[in-house]
Design a protein around this motif. Structure first.
Motif, PDB file in Angstrom:
ATOM      1  N   ARG A  66      15.059  -8.922  11.755  1.00  0.00           N
ATOM      2  CA  ARG A  66      13.938  -8.907  12.814  1.00  0.00           C
ATOM      3  C   ARG A  66      13.841  -7.735  13.312  1.00  0.00           C
ATOM      4  O   ARG A  66      12.481  -7.301  13.410  1.00  0.00           O
ATOM      5  N   THR A 113      12.320  -4.901  11.269  1.00  0.00           N
ATOM      6  CA  THR A 113      10.738  -5.443  11.034  1.00  0.00           C
ATOM      7  C   THR A 113      10.146  -4.806  12.292  1.00  0.00           C
ATOM      8  O   THR A 113       8.927  -4.245  12.168  1.00  0.00           O
ATOM      9  N   ARG A 114      10.650  -4.961  13.417  1.00  0.00           N
ATOM     10  CA  ARG A 114      10.124  -4.658  14.611  1.00  0.00           C
ATOM     11  C   ARG A 114      10.213  -3.069  14.940  1.00  0.00           C
ATOM     12  O   ARG A 114       9.332  -2.285  15.209  1.00  0.00           O
ATOM     13  N   HIS A 133       7.643  -0.495  13.134  1.00  0.00           N
ATOM     14  CA  HIS A 133       6.224  -0.125  14.160  1.00  0.00           C
ATOM     15  C   HIS A 133       6.203   1.409  14.619  1.00  0.00           C
ATOM     16  O   HIS A 133       5.464   1.789  15.113  1.00  0.00           O
ATOM     17  N   ARG A 157       5.447  -0.883   6.086  1.00  0.00           N
ATOM     18  CA  ARG A 157       5.372  -2.042   5.522  1.00  0.00           C
ATOM     19  C   ARG A 157       6.463  -2.076   4.259  1.00  0.00           C
ATOM     20  O   ARG A 157       7.195  -2.920   4.038  1.00  0.00           O
ATOM     21  N   SER A 183       9.841  -2.597   5.896  1.00  0.00           N
ATOM     22  CA  SER A 183      10.100  -3.726   6.380  1.00  0.00           C
ATOM     23  C   SER A 183      10.238  -4.761   5.243  1.00  0.00           C
ATOM     24  O   SER A 183      11.348  -5.756   5.348  1.00  0.00           O
ATOM     25  N   HIS A 243       7.686 -10.857   7.661  1.00  0.00           N
ATOM     26  CA  HIS A 243       7.074  -9.781   7.327  1.00  0.00           C
ATOM     27  C   HIS A 243       5.749  -9.769   6.796  1.00  0.00           C
ATOM     28  O   HIS A 243       4.968  -8.848   7.087  1.00  0.00           O
ATOM     29  N   ALA A 252       3.372  -9.662   9.899  1.00  0.00           N
ATOM     30  CA  ALA A 252       3.453  -8.633  10.719  1.00  0.00           C
ATOM     31  C   ALA A 252       2.246  -7.613  10.388  1.00  0.00           C
ATOM     32  O   ALA A 252       1.843  -7.434   9.087  1.00  0.00           O
TER      33      ALA A 252
END
Length: 241
Positions: A24, A27-28, A31, A40, A43, A222, A225
């Protein structure tokens, strides 16, 4: 032995909890990438680590891995089906060709991070998170490659069977009737053998944990997002931050 087996299961669950949290985080942190397509992909690679770790741990389990791969013939077939729609053909081929799939995913993450060219502070933060993945893979290897000694398992089973053999004699000495002895012995044996079987199952924690469920949740995160680049800070982030 059951307590020690439970400790192994609980340690594996804590490792997977940490993997979920760090996935997580990555994935954050994606950005921060200015290139949305690379964000992408980064992630997706973070989520792919969980699938690779699942396959890696199942390959070393002593139980029947067929229970965990469903309609697929092999663990590799299932891993390929999981990774192809997530990271594409070429990275999937690289992961499958590696002798240690989780480490290969870490390498792909590092390469993707280097291509983006973040600020040194941001890159250090992200790389630190990737390094945790490597640590968690090593922890899983330790659990997987150091099973409880077989002689220990056999000795506890022998002791339990010997103990159960003398239960009827103890009940007879307590003045119970024949029917009561049979029923009581059966109940005690069922409970004690059930506890022993529980310990046997927990000795292999990766065959018990719902790893597919964990990975499914991360994949859904994912896919949900929206990788819109975060605004750059107005001033450089201090090196100590």
């Amino acid at each position: 032995r059951t307590n020690q087996a439970y400790d192994r299961w609980w340690e594996a669950r804590k490792i997977w909890g940490a993997v979920i949290n760090k996935t997580r985080d990555l994935t954050r942190q994606a950005h921060w990438f200015r290139d949305t397509e690379r964000a992408r992909r980064f992630s997706a690679l973070a989520v792919a680590f969980g699938f690779a770790l699942n396959a890696h741990t199942l390959l070393g389990t002593l139980s029947n891995p067929k229970e965990h791969i469903g309609k697929y013939d092999t663990i590799d077939d299932k891993l390929k089906a999981d990774l192809l729609p997530l990271i594409g053909s070429y990275p999937t081929t690289e992961v499958l060709a590696s002798p240690h799939r989780p480490v290969e995913v870490c390498r792909l993450l590092t390469r993707c991070l280097a291509e983006e060219g973040l600020t040194p502070q941001m890159e250090a933060r992200v790389d630190e998170t990737i390094a945790f993945f490597s640590d968690y893979g090593g922890m899983c290897d330790r659990l997987q490659k150091t099973p409880m000694p077989l002689v220990y398992t056999r000795q506890t089973a022998r002791f339990l069977m010997t103990w159960l053999l003398f239960v009827p004699s103890a009940l007879l000495g307590a003045g119970l009737g024949a029917t009561q002895i049979v029923v009581s012995t059966f109940a005690v044996a069922t409970l004690m053998l059930g506890i022993d079987e529980m310990g046997v199952q927990l000795e292999e924690p990766f065959s018990v944990l719902p790893q597919d469920s964990y990975n499914g949740g991360l994949k859904a995160l994912h896919e949900y997002a929206r990788f819109v680049p975060a605004p750059m800070p107005e001033r450089p982030i201090p090196a100590w931050a």
